[in-house]
Design a protein around this motif. Structure first.
Motif, PDB file in Angstrom:
ATOM      1  N   LYS A 116     -47.976  33.529  94.722  1.00  0.00           N
ATOM      2  CA  LYS A 116     -47.789  34.532  93.807  1.00  0.00           C
ATOM      3  C   LYS A 116     -49.112  35.259  93.759  1.00  0.00           C
ATOM      4  O   LYS A 116     -50.256  34.682  94.079  1.00  0.00           O
ATOM      5  CB  LYS A 116     -47.293  33.810  92.381  1.00  0.00           C
ATOM      6  CG  LYS A 116     -47.228  35.202  91.347  1.00  0.00           C
ATOM      7  CD  LYS A 116     -46.931  34.636  89.894  1.00  0.00           C
ATOM      8  CE  LYS A 116     -48.292  33.845  89.314  1.00  0.00           C
ATOM      9  NZ  LYS A 116     -49.432  34.806  88.993  1.00  0.00           N
ATOM     10  N   ASN A 117     -49.062  36.512  93.762  1.00  0.00           N
ATOM     11  CA  ASN A 117     -50.434  37.283  93.543  1.00  0.00           C
ATOM     12  C   ASN A 117     -51.279  36.666  92.498  1.00  0.00           C
ATOM     13  O   ASN A 117     -50.647  36.343  91.284  1.00  0.00           O
ATOM     14  CB  ASN A 117     -50.034  38.534  93.242  1.00  0.00           C
ATOM     15  CG  ASN A 117     -49.780  39.032  91.937  1.00  0.00           C
ATOM     16  OD1 ASN A 117     -50.666  39.421  91.049  1.00  0.00           O
ATOM     17  ND2 ASN A 117     -48.807  39.146  91.261  1.00  0.00           N
ATOM     18  N   GLN A 118     -52.524  36.871  92.407  1.00  0.00           N
ATOM     19  CA  GLN A 118     -53.459  36.227  91.697  1.00  0.00           C
ATOM     20  C   GLN A 118     -53.689  36.960  90.359  1.00  0.00           C
ATOM     21  O   GLN A 118     -54.509  36.737  89.622  1.00  0.00           O
ATOM     22  CB  GLN A 118     -54.643  35.778  92.361  1.00  0.00           C
ATOM     23  CG  GLN A 118     -55.503  36.907  93.096  1.00  0.00           C
ATOM     24  CD  GLN A 118     -55.270  37.371  94.556  1.00  0.00           C
ATOM     25  OE1 GLN A 118     -53.823  37.118  94.783  1.00  0.00           O
ATOM     26  NE2 GLN A 118     -56.149  37.749  95.329  1.00  0.00           N
ATOM     27  N   TYR A 119     -53.556  38.372  90.476  1.00  0.00           N
ATOM     28  CA  TYR A 119     -53.922  39.170  89.674  1.00  0.00           C
ATOM     29  C   TYR A 119     -53.059  39.500  88.420  1.00  0.00           C
ATOM     30  O   TYR A 119     -53.509  39.827  87.322  1.00  0.00           O
ATOM     31  CB  TYR A 119     -54.002  40.837  90.125  1.00  0.00           C
ATOM     32  CG  TYR A 119     -54.926  40.961  91.473  1.00  0.00           C
ATOM     33  CD1 TYR A 119     -56.295  40.717  91.358  1.00  0.00           C
ATOM     34  CD2 TYR A 119     -54.332  40.926  92.833  1.00  0.00           C
ATOM     35  CE1 TYR A 119     -56.875  40.692  92.452  1.00  0.00           C
ATOM     36  CE2 TYR A 119     -55.061  41.118  93.880  1.00  0.00           C
ATOM     37  CZ  TYR A 119     -56.443  40.854  93.678  1.00  0.00           C
ATOM     38  OH  TYR A 119     -57.187  40.793  94.893  1.00  0.00           O
ATOM     39  N   SER A 120     -51.966  38.875  88.389  1.00  0.00           N
ATOM     40  CA  SER A 120     -50.945  39.070  87.042  1.00  0.00           C
ATOM     41  C   SER A 120     -50.292  37.776  86.839  1.00  0.00           C
ATOM     42  O   SER A 120     -49.949  36.843  87.910  1.00  0.00           O
ATOM     43  CB  SER A 120     -50.030  40.242  87.479  1.00  0.00           C
ATOM     44  OG  SER A 120     -49.054  40.427  86.470  1.00  0.00           O
ATOM     45  N   PHE A 121     -49.834  37.558  85.575  1.00  0.00           N
ATOM     46  CA  PHE A 121     -48.752  36.362  85.549  1.00  0.00           C
ATOM     47  C   PHE A 121     -47.753  36.806  86.079  1.00  0.00           C
ATOM     48  O   PHE A 121     -46.750  35.983  86.301  1.00  0.00           O
ATOM     49  CB  PHE A 121     -48.786  36.279  83.867  1.00  0.00           C
ATOM     50  CG  PHE A 121     -49.995  35.560  83.224  1.00  0.00           C
ATOM     51  CD1 PHE A 121     -49.889  34.313  83.153  1.00  0.00           C
ATOM     52  CD2 PHE A 121     -50.543  36.404  82.446  1.00  0.00           C
ATOM     53  CE1 PHE A 121     -50.919  33.522  82.688  1.00  0.00           C
ATOM     54  CE2 PHE A 121     -51.795  35.700  81.890  1.00  0.00           C
ATOM     55  CZ  PHE A 121     -51.923  34.490  81.828  1.00  0.00           C
ATOM     56  N   ALA A 144     -51.115  40.334  79.360  1.00  0.00           N
ATOM     57  CA  ALA A 144     -50.338  39.152  79.088  1.00  0.00           C
ATOM     58  C   ALA A 144     -48.841  39.515  79.072  1.00  0.00           C
ATOM     59  O   ALA A 144     -48.349  39.393  77.811  1.00  0.00           O
ATOM     60  CB  ALA A 144     -50.942  38.236  78.024  1.00  0.00           C
ATOM     61  N   PRO A 145     -48.054  40.198  80.128  1.00  0.00           N
ATOM     62  CA  PRO A 145     -46.890  40.517  79.872  1.00  0.00           C
ATOM     63  C   PRO A 145     -45.867  39.292  79.278  1.00  0.00           C
ATOM     64  O   PRO A 145     -46.145  38.185  79.710  1.00  0.00           O
ATOM     65  CB  PRO A 145     -46.479  40.856  81.242  1.00  0.00           C
ATOM     66  CG  PRO A 145     -47.780  40.982  82.087  1.00  0.00           C
ATOM     67  CD  PRO A 145     -48.626  40.102  81.403  1.00  0.00           C
TER      68      PRO A 145
END
Length: 552
Positions: free
Chosen positions: A484-489, A498-499
């Motif tokens: 998964k991309n590291q920048y977002s949850f 913190a979506p």
């Protein structure tokens, strides 16, 4: 102000035998690579029961910088300042980020491992050996097809790609075998970056040479025309691949600028692989020192989770404490401040962006071990911002401690080290996120809901068919490694903070039977990154005397 490389080049390093001797490693157990590097002859070392393990992880990385590796190194030096025997276990840098975005990857300021030029470049040759071993298998697969294909391999279902340890987007999808009958069978292929190779994961999860060979033999290379799996064991080349990795399997020993022993070994990325250094390096540190500090890649949602759910069970020891690194700058960026405005005080944006840290704190607390937040100090941080962040951290019932290792080295983290001595002595029972016998989808759902904050996993048609097949073959009980991309949850890199209540989209699964986990590829994550518009390589040089510049 001196650059990181200038600080490193001016350091007075100790001979590697002296560094090793301070933690009880004898000269005969070292294979020296010059005066300041050595491989250590450790094989599945026993861990004394009273030796402590500290995991360093962080908030989601941002362009503002978090300094997780720098903090890890400075913290190791801080333990020396409070008279505790300590060793560090880190991953080796990949040439891709070194030449791409980050430049050097050995810490910064006065908290570095050295010799930084060697470590950042070819070091002891581990990555070269991994790349050659991986591509040797690729060559042997195509050679088998060329000479009769006794295994009945379907060229359209070969799952083993080639690798390269540099970001090269042009090689993500290629066609090979062109040029006539003597040049092989034409088929579609592709390249991953070396750190995404299953052999990298195997190297980092193997207990000894025997375990390495057993894991290599299980690697899935593709399927037959009647859809039966084919492994390295079927191809008969387990021994050949293992002998190419016999030296790379041994942990590397170097030192910090303050001469703290540092085991630097293995280097899987945490966004596309499991993101932790080798268990042999961690166990060597644990055997040798009273306190071992190790780091997991990217944020706690990636490397931290993977260390706790994949790596630690293989080590046979869970962390005694978890450190989450956060910076005022990165949290302001999460709160909506643009990168060029981060030097200006903005407590409101800091409080808004701190929700990213809050989720990581609660996530790590789920595992039952003590959590401490390290506030990695930047020059632009104001007293009001630091106090506001400390207040926010205290609301989560953990301590937030300021550390200034970039400028002060180990002296800048003695308060943090002393706190960790206390937390490591607390009795705390580890609570796994999922049971090993859970189905793949159940494990994935627990990660998405309990760690990311999402509420749903959506599988593509391909992923659904794969999952059905894995269940038939009994592969569905393996741990899950989310790419998964590291920048977002989320699986959308642009959604910071913190979506909540989002869907994670899995486009396909990849069985890594030798490594012992299933990879779930989410969103648009790539296993072969590309270089940026201004790669760090443009700023690097070497003069006629051999002095390197521009390596961060």
């Amino acid at each position: 102000m001196k650059t990181d490389i200038e600080i490193s080049q001016n350091a007075n390093l100790e001979h590697i035998t002296k560094v090793a001797n301070q933690i009880g490693i004898e000269n005969e157990d070292l294979e020296q690579y010059g005066n300041y590097k050595a491989k250590v002859d450790y094989s599945d070392a026993d861990i004394p029961a009273n030796h402590k393990l500290i995991l360093v992880t962080s908030i989601n990385p941002t362009a503002a910088g978090e300094g997780k590796t720098t903090l890890t190194i400075g913290l190791g030096d801080a333990f020396k300042h409070i008279n505790k025997k300590c060793a560090i276990a880190l991953r080796e840098p990949s040439l891709g980020p070194v030449m791409g975005i980050k430049g050097g990857a050995t810490g910064g300021g006065y908290a570095q491992v050295a010799p930084m030029e060697d470590i950042n470049l070819f070091f002891t040759g581990d990555f070269s050996a991994l790349t050659e071993a991986h591509n040797t298998l690729s060559a042997l697969i195509d050679n088998h097809i060329q000479h009769g294909n006794k295994l009945n391999l379907d060229p359209r279902q070969i799952t083993w790609k080639r690798v390269l340890d540099i970001n090269d987007r042009e090689l993500r999808q290629v066609v090979i075998g062109l040029g006539g009958r003597t040049s092989g069978t034409p088929r579609q292929d592709g390249f991953d970056i070396t750190v995404a190779s299953e052999l990298m994961a195997i190297l980092c999860l193997s207990k000894n040479l025997s375990d390495l060979k057993q894991r290599i033999s299980k690697i899935l290379i593709g399927y037959t025309y009647d859809k039966q799996p084919v492994t390295v064991k079927d191809l008969g080349v387990t021994g050949a691949l293992a002998l190419l990795l016999k030296d790379a399997l041994k942990p590397n020993l170097v030192q910090t600028l303050e001469h703290t022993p540092a085991f630097v070994h293995g280097g899987p990325f945490a966004n596309i692989a499991h993101g932790c250094n080798s268990i042999l390096a961690t166990k060597a540190a644990l055997k040798s020192a009273d306190y071992t500090i190790t780091e997991a890649g990217f944020g706690a949602d990636l490397g931290g989770e993977k260390f706790l759910d994949i790596t630690a069970p293989k080590i046979g020891k869970m962390p005694d404490s978890v450190v989450i690194v956060a910076t005022v700058r990165a949290l302001k960026l999460n709160g909506g401040v643009s990168k060029d405005e981060l030097d200006k005080e903005n407590v409101t944006a800091l409080k808004k962006g701190a929700d990213n840290l809050g989720r990581h704190i609660e996530n790590m607390k789920q595992y039952g071990k003590p959590v401490v937040v390290a506030i990695n100090k930047f020059v632009s941080d104001t007293p009001s911002e630091i106090q506001a962040l400390k207040d926010y951290i205290s609301e989560h019932n953990v301590k937030g401690i300021l550390a200034d290792v970039w400028a002060k080295g180990g002296a800048g983290a003695t308060e943090l080290a002393s706190e960790l001595v206390n937390t490591c002595d607390q009795k705390a029972e580890f609570k796994p996120l999922y049971n090993q016998d859970d189905d793949i989808l159940d494990k994935l759902t627990k990660i998405v809901t309990n760690i990311y904050g999402g509420n749903k996993v959506e599988l593509s048609g391909k992923a659904q068919r794969q999952l059905k097949n894995y269940r038939k073959r009994g592969w569905n009980k393996l741990p899950i490694c989310v790419a998964k991309n590291q920048y977002s949850f989320t699986d959308d890199a642009k959604k910071l903070g913190a979506p909540n209540d989002f869907t994670i989209h899995v486009r396909e699964f990849q069985p890594k039977l030798g490594a012992g986990f299933i990879v779930a590829l989410t969103g648009k994550v790539l296993t072969m990154p590309g270089l940026p518009s201004h790669p760090a390589a443009l700023d690097m040089d070497i003069d006629n005397d051999g002095k390197i510049t521009g390596l961060f």
